[in-house]
Design a protein around this motif. Sequence first.
Motif, PDB file in Angstrom:
ATOM      1  N   GLY A   7       0.824  -1.195   0.000  1.00 53.08           N
ATOM      2  CA  GLY A   7       0.000   0.000   0.000  1.00 53.08           C
ATOM      3  C   GLY A   7       0.868   1.258   0.000  1.00 53.08           C
ATOM      4  N   ALA A   8       0.206   2.402  -0.071  1.00 54.34           N
ATOM      5  CA  ALA A   8       0.904   3.685  -0.063  1.00 54.34           C
ATOM      6  C   ALA A   8       1.700   3.865   1.233  1.00 54.34           C
ATOM      7  CB  ALA A   8      -0.118   4.817  -0.197  1.00 54.34           C
ATOM      8  N   TYR A   9       2.854   4.498   1.116  1.00 52.97           N
ATOM      9  CA  TYR A   9       3.692   4.898   2.270  1.00 52.97           C
ATOM     10  C   TYR A   9       4.203   3.722   3.120  1.00 52.97           C
ATOM     11  CZ  TYR A   9       0.885   9.017   1.151  1.00 52.97           C
ATOM     12  OH  TYR A   9       0.222  10.021   0.504  1.00 52.97           O
ATOM     13  N   GLN A  10       4.237   2.527   2.564  1.00 51.15           N
ATOM     14  CA  GLN A  10       4.654   1.376   3.363  1.00 51.15           C
ATOM     15  C   GLN A  10       6.168   1.164   3.380  1.00 51.15           C
ATOM     16  OE1 GLN A  10       2.360  -0.436   5.409  1.00 51.15           O
ATOM     17  NE2 GLN A  10       1.493   1.552   4.824  1.00 51.15           N
ATOM     18  N   MET A  49      -0.932   5.247 -14.608  1.00 53.93           N
ATOM     19  CA  MET A  49      -1.845   6.395 -14.629  1.00 53.93           C
ATOM     20  C   MET A  49      -1.786   7.105 -15.983  1.00 53.93           C
ATOM     21  SD  MET A  49      -4.073   8.087 -12.861  1.00 53.93           S
ATOM     22  CE  MET A  49      -3.988   8.230 -11.067  1.00 53.93           C
ATOM     23  N   ASP A  78      -0.117  -0.974  -4.474  1.00 57.76           N
ATOM     24  CA  ASP A  78      -1.402  -1.668  -4.570  1.00 57.76           C
ATOM     25  C   ASP A  78      -2.515  -0.651  -4.308  1.00 57.76           C
ATOM     26  OD1 ASP A  78      -3.536  -3.386  -4.441  1.00 57.76           O
ATOM     27  OD2 ASP A  78      -2.992  -4.233  -2.497  1.00 57.76           O
ATOM     28  N   THR A  79      -3.420  -0.511  -5.259  1.00 57.14           N
ATOM     29  CA  THR A  79      -4.520   0.437  -5.087  1.00 57.14           C
ATOM     30  C   THR A  79      -5.858  -0.296  -5.200  1.00 57.14           C
ATOM     31  OG1 THR A  79      -4.522   0.904  -7.456  1.00 57.14           O
ATOM     32  CG2 THR A  79      -3.202   2.361  -6.083  1.00 57.14           C
ATOM     33  N   SER A  80      -5.818  -1.589  -4.933  1.00 60.71           N
ATOM     34  CA  SER A  80      -6.978  -2.432  -5.259  1.00 60.71           C
ATOM     35  C   SER A  80      -8.093  -2.415  -4.219  1.00 60.71           C
ATOM     36  CB  SER A  80      -6.500  -3.867  -5.454  1.00 60.71           C
ATOM     37  OG  SER A  80      -5.995  -4.385  -4.237  1.00 60.71           O
ATOM     38  N   GLN A  81      -7.789  -1.888  -3.016  1.00 64.00           N
ATOM     39  CA  GLN A  81      -8.799  -1.969  -1.969  1.00 64.00           C
ATOM     40  C   GLN A  81      -9.638  -0.690  -1.872  1.00 64.00           C
ATOM     41  OE1 GLN A  81      -6.970  -3.716   1.646  1.00 64.00           O
ATOM     42  NE2 GLN A  81      -5.363  -4.304   0.244  1.00 64.00           N
ATOM     43  N   GLY A  82     -10.553  -0.671  -0.924  1.00 63.79           N
ATOM     44  CA  GLY A  82     -11.387   0.512  -0.737  1.00 63.79           C
ATOM     45  C   GLY A  82     -12.544   0.544  -1.729  1.00 63.79           C
ATOM     46  N   PRO A  85     -13.734   3.973  -7.113  1.00 59.15           N
ATOM     47  CA  PRO A  85     -13.728   5.438  -7.281  1.00 59.15           C
ATOM     48  C   PRO A  85     -14.883   5.926  -8.171  1.00 59.15           C
ATOM     49  CG  PRO A  85     -11.555   4.504  -7.691  1.00 59.15           C
ATOM     50  CD  PRO A  85     -12.500   3.355  -7.616  1.00 59.15           C
ATOM     51  N   VAL A  90     -10.204   7.552 -12.887  1.00 56.11           N
ATOM     52  CA  VAL A  90      -9.517   6.925 -11.753  1.00 56.11           C
ATOM     53  C   VAL A  90      -9.901   5.451 -11.682  1.00 56.11           C
ATOM     54  CG1 VAL A  90      -9.148   7.006  -9.265  1.00 56.11           C
ATOM     55  CG2 VAL A  90      -9.493   9.120 -10.525  1.00 56.11           C
ATOM     56  N   PHE A  93      -7.952   3.621 -14.251  1.00 57.44           N
ATOM     57  CA  PHE A  93      -6.571   3.437 -13.791  1.00 57.44           C
ATOM     58  C   PHE A  93      -6.478   2.277 -12.803  1.00 57.44           C
ATOM     59  CE2 PHE A  93      -4.190   4.143  -9.869  1.00 57.44           C
ATOM     60  CZ  PHE A  93      -2.915   3.830 -10.321  1.00 57.44           C
TER      61      PHE A  93
ATOM     62  N   TYR B 149      -4.023   1.942   3.650  1.00 62.12           N
ATOM     63  CA  TYR B 149      -3.095   2.267   2.564  1.00 62.12           C
ATOM     64  C   TYR B 149      -3.295   1.493   1.277  1.00 62.12           C
ATOM     65  CZ  TYR B 149      -1.147   3.870   6.880  1.00 62.12           C
ATOM     66  OH  TYR B 149      -1.006   4.457   8.089  1.00 62.12           O
ATOM     67  N   GLY B 150      -4.296   0.645   1.215  1.00 60.16           N
ATOM     68  CA  GLY B 150      -4.416  -0.236   0.044  1.00 60.16           C
ATOM     69  C   GLY B 150      -5.417   0.240  -0.995  1.00 60.16           C
ATOM     70  N   ASP B 151      -5.934   1.454  -0.826  1.00 57.55           N
ATOM     71  CA  ASP B 151      -6.951   1.910  -1.776  1.00 57.55           C
ATOM     72  C   ASP B 151      -6.400   2.993  -2.704  1.00 57.55           C
ATOM     73  OD1 ASP B 151      -6.807   4.084  -0.189  1.00 57.55           O
ATOM     74  OD2 ASP B 151      -8.889   4.081   0.453  1.00 57.55           O
ATOM     75  N   MET B 152      -7.278   3.658  -3.411  1.00 48.34           N
ATOM     76  CA  MET B 152      -6.848   4.626  -4.408  1.00 48.34           C
ATOM     77  C   MET B 152      -6.249   5.910  -3.825  1.00 48.34           C
ATOM     78  SD  MET B 152      -6.645   4.258  -7.513  1.00 48.34           S
ATOM     79  CE  MET B 152      -6.435   6.010  -7.749  1.00 48.34           C
ATOM     80  N   GLU B 154      -7.604   8.836  -3.131  1.00 48.62           N
ATOM     81  CA  GLU B 154      -7.996  10.136  -3.716  1.00 48.62           C
ATOM     82  C   GLU B 154      -8.535  11.023  -2.611  1.00 48.62           C
ATOM     83  OE1 GLU B 154     -11.120   8.458  -6.278  1.00 48.62           O
ATOM     84  OE2 GLU B 154     -10.400  10.009  -7.610  1.00 48.62           O
ATOM     85  N   TYR B 155      -7.654  11.515  -1.789  1.00 50.31           N
ATOM     86  CA  TYR B 155      -8.116  12.268  -0.634  1.00 50.31           C
ATOM     87  C   TYR B 155      -7.653  13.717  -0.711  1.00 50.31           C
ATOM     88  CZ  TYR B 155      -8.941   7.574   1.073  1.00 50.31           C
ATOM     89  OH  TYR B 155      -9.378   6.292   1.204  1.00 50.31           O
ATOM     90  N   ARG B 163      -2.395  10.230   6.239  1.00 49.11           N
ATOM     91  CA  ARG B 163      -2.065   8.832   5.902  1.00 49.11           C
ATOM     92  C   ARG B 163      -0.554   8.619   5.914  1.00 49.11           C
ATOM     93  NH1 ARG B 163      -4.690   5.415   1.496  1.00 49.11           N
ATOM     94  NH2 ARG B 163      -3.420   6.596   0.041  1.00 49.11           N
ATOM     95  N   LYS B 164       0.155   9.598   5.359  1.00 48.38           N
ATOM     96  CA  LYS B 164       1.605   9.510   5.297  1.00 48.38           C
ATOM     97  C   LYS B 164       2.200   9.514   6.711  1.00 48.38           C
ATOM     98  CE  LYS B 164       5.303  11.620   2.620  1.00 48.38           C
ATOM     99  NZ  LYS B 164       5.638  12.700   1.695  1.00 48.38           N
ATOM    100  N   ALA B 167       1.451   6.208   8.548  1.00 51.31           N
ATOM    101  CA  ALA B 167       2.316   5.151   8.002  1.00 51.31           C
ATOM    102  C   ALA B 167       3.736   5.303   8.524  1.00 51.31           C
ATOM    103  CB  ALA B 167       2.306   5.195   6.475  1.00 51.31           C
ATOM    104  N   ARG B 171       5.758   2.570  10.710  1.00 51.89           N
ATOM    105  CA  ARG B 171       7.056   2.011  10.302  1.00 51.89           C
ATOM    106  C   ARG B 171       8.102   2.196  11.397  1.00 51.89           C
ATOM    107  NH1 ARG B 171       7.512   4.800   4.647  1.00 51.89           N
ATOM    108  NH2 ARG B 171       9.677   4.154   4.778  1.00 51.89           N
TER     109      ARG B 171
END
Lengths: 123, 192
Positions: A7-10, A49, A78-82, A85, A90, A93, B149-152, B154-155, B163-164, B167, B171
Amino acid sequence: MELIFGGAYQGKLDYVKDNYEYSRICDCSDGREPDFDADVIYGIEGFVMECAKAGREAKDFFKDRETLLGDKLLVMTDTSQGVVPIDKNVRAFREMNGRLMLYLAEKAEHVTRVFCGIGKRLK
Amino acid sequence: MNVLISGGCKNGKSYYAQKLARDMAQQQGKPLYYIATMIPRDEEDRARIRRHLAERDGWGFETLEQPVHLTALLEDPSVDRSGVFLLDSVTAIMENEMFQRVETEGASLKGNAGTTIVFDETAPSRVAAEMETFAKATGNTVFVSDGIYGDMGEYSRSTEDYRKALAGADRTLAKACDRVIEITYGMEEIWK
């Protein structure tokens, strides 16, 4: 080829830097096309994108360059969850990113997921 | 043993963490503390707190209210720092510290008196450092965070900053903790 995702920022890039030997990273998070002369291709979702905007299938781009994948490290978010959109572009993408990850995971010799900076080999 | 627990919403993280903290305290014969982090803003929040209190009733937790500045507990003489602590959640403390609510008396831009949210940009690194200090000082804390963290993603800018920051704290904690566990619908995935 190894796929490294999370995921983001991991901490995916830090994880690669700490655990692999490499000489050059190609950062595609700004949308640029992957340069297969680099051994780490990072931020692939940025390129996806751009592909989505251009109506070009990212998976096909990699498929056409299958012979170049060799022992590359491919790093992507990975942007598959949530929730699905609302925005059509989006959404396109997100689906394209998923199709590419599915393809790469199948082709990859190893697949590693990064969570809170920790990697775990799924394949 | 310091433990970081994360995972999705309503996946059983808190229950898992409560059991783990209670078992740790029983095995070591140590006091058991619950660090409550929520700042109630309305009746819905107060009802949630009452429900959480009822859920923990009989588990042997002593509740410590610490919605901000976690390391202040280390200075509190009534708190035995060799005890077992359950911090639920890192998510709430980060929110409380990053987005501080300030009551405004006069009419705001929106035309009504009320609450203005002040963004503290020094909070992300400060909170992560306090978490790490707390883990090292107690050696027996179960931290509960949230995997968002696993979604798109778009915030809005401030949500993305949040979120950053969370995370980053996760970590830092993952490095400081002996165990890192992801909970998915009550099942555990051991990352460390």
